[in-house]
Design an enzyme around this catalytic site. Sequence first.
Site, PDB file in Angstrom:
ATOM      1  N   LYS A   1      15.422 -10.460   0.589  1.00 20.07           N
ATOM      2  CA  LYS A   1      16.211 -11.509   1.243  1.00 20.07           C
ATOM      3  C   LYS A   1      17.687 -11.132   1.227  1.00 20.07           C
ATOM      4  CE  LYS A   1      14.793 -15.758   0.351  1.00 20.07           C
ATOM      5  NZ  LYS A   1      14.551 -16.847  -0.620  1.00 20.07           N
TER       6      LYS A   1
ATOM      7  N   ARG B   1      19.336 -18.845  -4.383  1.00 17.40           N
ATOM      8  CA  ARG B   1      17.999 -18.451  -3.903  1.00 17.40           C
ATOM      9  C   ARG B   1      17.554 -17.184  -4.600  1.00 17.40           C
ATOM     10  NH1 ARG B   1      19.398 -17.794   2.366  1.00 17.40           N
ATOM     11  NH2 ARG B   1      17.179 -18.263   2.692  1.00 17.40           N
TER      12      ARG B   1
ATOM     13  N   GLY C   1       5.889 -17.728  -6.241  1.00 18.53           N
ATOM     14  CA  GLY C   1       5.678 -17.838  -7.680  1.00 18.53           C
ATOM     15  C   GLY C   1       6.979 -17.727  -8.429  1.00 18.53           C
TER      16      GLY C   1
ATOM     17  N   MET D   1      11.279 -18.490  -8.546  1.00 17.08           N
ATOM     18  CA  MET D   1      11.989 -19.761  -8.529  1.00 17.08           C
ATOM     19  C   MET D   1      12.232 -20.305  -7.129  1.00 17.08           C
ATOM     20  SD  MET D   1      15.478 -20.697 -10.283  1.00 17.08           S
ATOM     21  CE  MET D   1      16.210 -20.914  -8.686  1.00 17.08           C
TER      22      MET D   1
ATOM     23  N   ARG E   1      12.952 -11.408   7.939  1.00 16.24           N
ATOM     24  CA  ARG E   1      12.081 -10.405   7.321  1.00 16.24           C
ATOM     25  C   ARG E   1      11.045  -9.990   8.360  1.00 16.24           C
ATOM     26  NH1 ARG E   1       9.429 -14.744   3.198  1.00 16.24           N
ATOM     27  NH2 ARG E   1       8.884 -16.228   4.791  1.00 16.24           N
TER      28      ARG E   1
ATOM     29  N   HIS F   1     -30.756  -0.703  -0.425  1.00 18.40           N
ATOM     30  CA  HIS F   1     -31.267  -0.384   0.906  1.00 18.40           C
ATOM     31  C   HIS F   1     -30.632  -1.301   1.947  1.00 18.40           C
ATOM     32  CE1 HIS F   1     -34.269  -0.901   4.175  1.00 18.40           C
ATOM     33  NE2 HIS F   1     -34.324   0.418   4.088  1.00 18.40           N
TER      34      HIS F   1
ATOM     35  N   SER G   1     -20.995  19.770   5.744  1.00 18.16           N
ATOM     36  CA  SER G   1     -20.677  18.355   5.883  1.00 18.16           C
ATOM     37  C   SER G   1     -20.752  17.747   4.485  1.00 18.16           C
ATOM     38  CB  SER G   1     -21.678  17.687   6.823  1.00 18.16           C
ATOM     39  OG  SER G   1     -21.402  16.310   6.920  1.00 18.16           O
TER      40      SER G   1
ATOM     41  N   CYS H   1     -19.363  13.105   5.911  1.00 17.31           N
ATOM     42  CA  CYS H   1     -20.154  12.041   6.507  1.00 17.31           C
ATOM     43  C   CYS H   1     -20.485  10.934   5.519  1.00 17.31           C
ATOM     44  CB  CYS H   1     -21.427  12.594   7.147  1.00 17.31           C
ATOM     45  SG  CYS H   1     -22.557  13.308   5.951  1.00 17.31           S
TER      46      CYS H   1
ATOM     47  N   TYR I   1     -13.346  17.256  10.814  1.00 13.77           N
ATOM     48  CA  TYR I   1     -13.662  15.917  11.307  1.00 13.77           C
ATOM     49  C   TYR I   1     -14.116  15.016  10.164  1.00 13.77           C
ATOM     50  CZ  TYR I   1     -18.617  17.124  10.883  1.00 13.77           C
ATOM     51  OH  TYR I   1     -19.834  17.473  10.384  1.00 13.77           O
TER      52      TYR I   1
END
Length: 918
Positions: free
Chosen positions: A24, A95, A104, A106, A341, A457, A805, A873, A893
């Site tokens: 901030k 602030r 959470g 102040m 923000r 499964h 693979s 994979c 890949y």
Amino acid sequence: MTTARWVYAFEQGNGRDKMLLGGKGANLCEMTQIGIKVPPGFVVTTEACLAFLGDPERRLPEGLMDEVRRQMAALEKRTGKRFGGTEDPLLVSVRSGSAMSMPGMMDTILNLGLNADTLAGLIRHTGNARFGYDAYRRFIQLFGKVALGVPDALFDEEFESVKARVGARVDVALEADSLAQISERFLEVVARQTGRSFPADPYEQLEIAIQAVFNSWMGRRAIDYRREFGITPAMANGTAVNVCTMVFGNMGSDSATGVGFTRNPGTGENLMYGEYLVNAQGEDVVAGIRTPKPIAELEQEMPEMHAQLLELRERLEGHYHEVQDFEFTIERGTLYCLQTRNGKMNAAAMVRTSVEMHEEGLISRNHALARINPAQLEQMLFPRLDPAHQAQPLATGLPASPGAASGQVVFDADRAEELGRQGVQVLLLREETKPEDIHGFFAARGILTSRGGKTSHAAVVARGMGKPCVAGAEGIHVDTARRVAFVGTQVIKEGDTLTIDGSSGNVYRGVVPTVEPEFTDSLRTLLAWADDCARLKVRANADTPDDAERALRYGATGIGLCRTERMFNAPDRLPIVVDMIVAETPEDRAAALDRLLPIQRADFAGLFRTMAPRPVTIRLLDPPIHEFLPAERQLEDEIARLQDLRGAVRGLEVLADAARTEPDPRLPSTLRDMGDTRRLDAIIARKELVLAKARALREVNPMLGHRGVRLGITYPEIYRMQIRAVLEAVVECLREGLEIDPEIMVPQVCTVQELKLVHAQLEEVRREVEAEHGIAVPCRFGSMVEVVRACLRAESMAKVAEFFSFGTNDLTQAVFSFSREDAENKFLPMYNERGILQDNPFEVLDIKGAGRLMALAVGWGRSARPDLHVGICGEHGGHPASISFCHEIGLDYVSCSAPRVPIARLAAAQAALGDSGN
Ligand code: ADP
Ligand code: MG
Ligand code: MG
């Protein structure tokens, strides 16, 4: 001794230094310095906070309050007001704000600097007693609650009692004298609770407030929040304090306060979005005391202010190159910005704004790709529960496959298929699933089990199909035989409607509304940019032509894994597969395989056609074959029941005999046949044969047992059939003039000898097929790498295999010696909680262990075969951080389930961007 600098004016602070100034504070500095109208103020740094908290007596660091006084003097000069002055008093807000946005900590204190004297001055100066007392009572309550720890309820009680006495229904109906009375009572509350009078000296107020903000960093709520969301000191350390001149949105009908987004955070539409309240102060908008109006109405109500807001929006986006979420206050026709923000948006909005901001020239293409968290795309790719739903879960299991679905509960696969065919939306609810349930998966919208983990499964198959699944919902007790389930005392009957959320693991009764996935034009555009930029290719795991088509829609560049066993599970094939398994002689087995061959050939040809000209990697049979047989317990039950039936039928023989020996017109002639048990005998014999086979094949540790290539070598005719089916499918497609790119790979390889044997088989079948058809049959040969030994022997493996693979699911189990299901159900959560392991290695690739082994294997493999093609994979192939690692170690890949392909495409692009130092 050098004097540390604890305080920065908004004109001086470095807007990039969020660690020092908090988010901030940094943005208040930044906005001030680029000429946006921010009420003047200053930031007390997070370093001051840490110094304060580090002091055993918790004293503010030396010199800090002197710096604060100097800053206040500067504010007085700028504003022409005096802090504690009785003419036109300067009031400020205090602030909190750390580097990460963090509820959470102040709450903000507004109107600090008020006391009896300054209040009188404020009222004189504004000529508005109501305004003055309203500000005063707000300040006393906020300061009392936040800085002095007085329970809020005590203030509310007094407030309500005055309100009731004067008969005011809403706060704004309270007159000045009522508010004055409230202020008095509030002061008494504070005195009573704290044992001393409310601090009247503005500087004392300010000092107490600063300390309270610092202390809140170590408050319970803040500590819990940081732990919950894994916010480490490297991400945010201490909170800053922002002291900001008050501006008043509650000074009359030419004043207002509101919040805005530079674009719509729900859709991404390039239109300012927000809400405001006329004649109100700060928190009234969020507090819900009055209903705010949409920002578009400001255009009528205060056209000049609306125009200024539009200008503010342009400046914010032009500067931050990001959608902004901002707070503003209008004081008597002057617009102030109080905070900005980066806007938090849903995935659809992120994607749309990325594409549009690039097209507007606001951000580069790379930035458009980099600003989206790939995992967030999941929202757009699976149906999800309407975020506004209020339903309470009936039960909770493991989030085993993402997406949400509603449907009528059915308890077995046959029923699912039957109803599914009639167009009913069904959910398959079982204790656990087996391969023979597969047709139920096809018919169901989602799968729910009461047992098993994320590798059960049900979970694996559902993920492969991209269907939602909640697994191991242990609160549900399933009684399949009676077609009911129980959750505590509640009953779920067949046909009852449930909704499952496979992303959270929650199960709900009834239909909870879902939001359908949206593959928008923006997403298509963004992913096309991603493909341009990525080096890694993204393939999909797909087992059927339908899967493959879906994979193409998601932008897969090939199939990285086709699990042939999935094809064995279809209800028309399973009996043939069972025949093959129970065959007593090679001839019997060959006969069954002969029947499977054309079916598999058609499967493969279908895949090749769908994917042409892209690569398709077919994996030879992997699971232990007893998985295709019904469970022993089930067979035993069936046999017992059939034997009972046979007993009963035998009883009928007595009657049948009677019918034969003493022809009685009252006895039907068919009795004779009914007494015949031969058919039953045959059925029982078959079941007994299957049972005997199931027992013979039983293994203690099937996943480490007789599976994969070991099975292929024991029963060479199975792999031979599969290889032939692939090669004949290749011939078929070539004859159709298609350009295709087939690959065969071998699972569970641990020694190069295994690979050589299967390779020799491939070459032999290839020669046969080529001779039969008179054409060359291309097909690359490769190995799964999912056994530790295979990694270590990568160099010699690569002499036979043209590609690798990585099967990282099995590899992870092997590297850790964890069985996944036991680990996830028993000790992994505890390991994560205690920090023994950072992540679940089955979800997030274990880069230090399994990953290191992969990197070594890639290097060794390529030393033998420089153009060795390497992919992954396992499930990790769809996980963004793991993809980034795959990019780093030079894989070609990744392959993942179809709906994760877009996530992987974006992650692959971001990995490439990381290389170019972006
Ligand atoms: P939060 O982080 O909870 O949004 P803020 O510090 O932003 O807390 O402030 C809470 C509310 O008070 C916001 O609506 C904000 O705009 C308003 N506010 C804060 N400081 C001032 C000020 N100096 N003048 C007017 N309103 C303020
Ligand atoms: Mg705020
Ligand atoms: Mg495997």
